[in-house]
Design a protein around this motif. Structure first.
Motif, PDB file in Angstrom:
ATOM      1  N   HIS A   3      -7.273  30.953  21.478  1.00  0.00           N
ATOM      2  CA  HIS A   3      -7.138  32.122  20.628  1.00  0.00           C
ATOM      3  C   HIS A   3      -5.696  32.612  20.531  1.00  0.00           C
ATOM      4  O   HIS A   3      -5.448  33.771  20.271  1.00  0.00           O
ATOM      5  N   GLY A   4      -4.749  31.752  20.738  1.00  0.00           N
ATOM      6  CA  GLY A   4      -3.351  32.141  20.687  1.00  0.00           C
ATOM      7  C   GLY A   4      -2.697  31.776  19.371  1.00  0.00           C
ATOM      8  O   GLY A   4      -3.333  31.244  18.463  1.00  0.00           O
ATOM      9  N   ASP A   5      -1.414  32.042  19.297  1.00  0.00           N
ATOM     10  CA  ASP A   5      -0.686  31.830  18.046  1.00  0.00           C
ATOM     11  C   ASP A   5       0.464  30.834  18.181  1.00  0.00           C
ATOM     12  O   ASP A   5       1.253  30.673  17.269  1.00  0.00           O
ATOM     13  N   LYS A   6       0.572  30.139  19.300  1.00  0.00           N
ATOM     14  CA  LYS A   6       1.701  29.221  19.497  1.00  0.00           C
ATOM     15  C   LYS A   6       1.392  27.869  18.849  1.00  0.00           C
ATOM     16  O   LYS A   6       0.409  27.225  19.179  1.00  0.00           O
ATOM     17  N   SER A   7       2.251  27.459  17.914  1.00  0.00           N
ATOM     18  CA  SER A   7       1.983  26.229  17.165  1.00  0.00           C
ATOM     19  C   SER A   7       3.130  25.223  17.247  1.00  0.00           C
ATOM     20  O   SER A   7       3.082  24.187  16.586  1.00  0.00           O
ATOM     21  N   HIS A   8       4.139  25.511  18.035  1.00  0.00           N
ATOM     22  CA  HIS A   8       5.234  24.567  18.234  1.00  0.00           C
ATOM     23  C   HIS A   8       5.900  24.886  19.569  1.00  0.00           C
ATOM     24  O   HIS A   8       5.931  26.038  19.995  1.00  0.00           O
ATOM     25  N   VAL A   9       6.419  23.841  20.219  1.00  0.00           N
ATOM     26  CA  VAL A   9       7.134  24.040  21.472  1.00  0.00           C
ATOM     27  C   VAL A   9       8.348  23.116  21.484  1.00  0.00           C
ATOM     28  O   VAL A   9       8.314  22.006  20.956  1.00  0.00           O
ATOM     29  N   ALA A  10       9.412  23.617  22.059  1.00  0.00           N
ATOM     30  CA  ALA A  10      10.664  22.870  22.208  1.00  0.00           C
ATOM     31  C   ALA A  10      11.206  23.183  23.598  1.00  0.00           C
ATOM     32  O   ALA A  10      10.661  24.020  24.314  1.00  0.00           O
ATOM     33  N   TRP A  11      12.282  22.516  23.967  1.00  0.00           N
ATOM     34  CA  TRP A  11      12.947  22.841  25.226  1.00  0.00           C
ATOM     35  C   TRP A  11      14.377  23.244  24.932  1.00  0.00           C
ATOM     36  O   TRP A  11      14.970  22.798  23.955  1.00  0.00           O
ATOM     37  N   LEU A  12      14.916  24.121  25.765  1.00  0.00           N
ATOM     38  CA  LEU A  12      16.332  24.465  25.670  1.00  0.00           C
ATOM     39  C   LEU A  12      17.110  23.294  26.242  1.00  0.00           C
ATOM     40  O   LEU A  12      16.940  22.943  27.408  1.00  0.00           O
ATOM     41  N   ASP A  13      17.944  22.677  25.424  1.00  0.00           N
ATOM     42  CA  ASP A  13      18.636  21.477  25.853  1.00  0.00           C
ATOM     43  C   ASP A  13      20.025  21.775  26.410  1.00  0.00           C
ATOM     44  O   ASP A  13      20.382  21.315  27.475  1.00  0.00           O
ATOM     45  N   LEU A  40      -2.279  17.202  23.974  1.00  0.00           N
ATOM     46  CA  LEU A  40      -2.237  18.601  24.377  1.00  0.00           C
ATOM     47  C   LEU A  40      -1.543  19.410  23.285  1.00  0.00           C
ATOM     48  O   LEU A  40      -0.402  19.131  22.924  1.00  0.00           O
ATOM     49  N   ALA A  41      -2.230  20.399  22.753  1.00  0.00           N
ATOM     50  CA  ALA A  41      -1.675  21.246  21.695  1.00  0.00           C
ATOM     51  C   ALA A  41      -0.756  22.310  22.304  1.00  0.00           C
ATOM     52  O   ALA A  41      -0.804  22.586  23.510  1.00  0.00           O
ATOM     53  N   PRO A  42       0.114  22.927  21.489  1.00  0.00           N
ATOM     54  CA  PRO A  42       1.067  23.911  22.016  1.00  0.00           C
ATOM     55  C   PRO A  42       0.426  25.106  22.725  1.00  0.00           C
ATOM     56  O   PRO A  42       0.906  25.517  23.785  1.00  0.00           O
TER      57      PRO A  42
END
Length: 162
Positions: free
Chosen positions: A35-45, A151-153
Motif C-alpha cells: 500500500h505504498g507509493d515507492k515506484s523507483h529506487v536508486a543508490w547514491l553513488d 522484488l518491487a521498490p
C-alpha cells in the motif's frame, strides 16, 4: 532509517514516488499486495562539487551519470546495518551498462496476480529494485523474499526503512 541529504553517504538509497508508464505499472502491481507509493529506487553513488549522482537501473540500462533530484515524496534511506557499503557500491558499479528488464516489470505485474513461480525475467537484465537489493545482498544484507530479482521498490522500501 530515513536520512536528510546532509547525513547521506555513498551507498544510501533513494526511494522515489515516480510517474510515468513503468512506475504506473509497478504501482498498480504493488497495490495488490502493498500500500505504498515507492515506484523507483536508486543508490547514491558519488558527490561531485556538492552535487550527488545516483546509480540506477533505468530504461537505457544501469547508469551512474544522473544528478540526484528529489520530489516531495522521495526519501533517502540509510543502507541497512550489517551491509558493507564498499562491497555494495562495488557490485552496483560493476553492473553499469547492463540492460533494463522491461519484461521483468511486466512479470512483477503478472506475478502479483499469479503463483510465485511465474517469471519472465530475461537473463542479464535488471530492474531498479532488483539491482539495488542484489547489491545489498552482495554487501552482506539478507532479505527473505521468494525472488530478489522480482522484488518491487515498495517491498524493498518496507524491508530497509524499518
Amino acid at each position: 532509517m530515513i536520512l536528510n541529504i546532509e547525513a547521506a553517504t555513498a551507498g544510501d538509497m533513494v526511494f522515489y514516488d515516480s510517474s510515468g508508464p513503468v512506475s504506473w505499472l509497478l504501482k498498480v502491481a504493488q497495490l495488490i499486495r502493498w500500500h505504498g507509493d515507492k515506484s523507483h529506487v536508486a543508490w547514491l553513488d558519488r558527490q561531485v562539487d556538492g552535487q550527488w549522482f545516483i546509480g540506477q537501473a533505468e530504461g537505457c540500462g544501469v547508469t551512474i551519470d544522473k544528478p540526484l533530484v528529489l520530489g516531495p515524496n522521495d526519501v533517502i534511506v540509510k543502507i541497512p546495518d550489517g551491509c558493507d557499503r564498499a562491497k555494495a557500491l562495488f557490485f552496483w558499479r560493476s553492473q553499469v551498462g547492463r540492460k533494463y528488464g522491461y519484461l521483468t516489470v511486466l512479470s512483477i505485474f503478472i506475478t502479483e496476480m499469479m503463483p510465485w513461480f511465474v517469471n519472465v525475467m530475461l537473463p542479464d537484465t535488471w530492474i531498479c529494485s532488483a539491482v539495488v537489493a542484489e547489491g545489498l545482498r552482495f554487501g552482506g544484507w539478507y532479505c527473505s523474499v521468494p525472488d530478489i530479482y522480482q522484488l518491487a521498490p515498495d517491498p524493498l522500501y518496507a524491508a530497509v526503512a524499518a
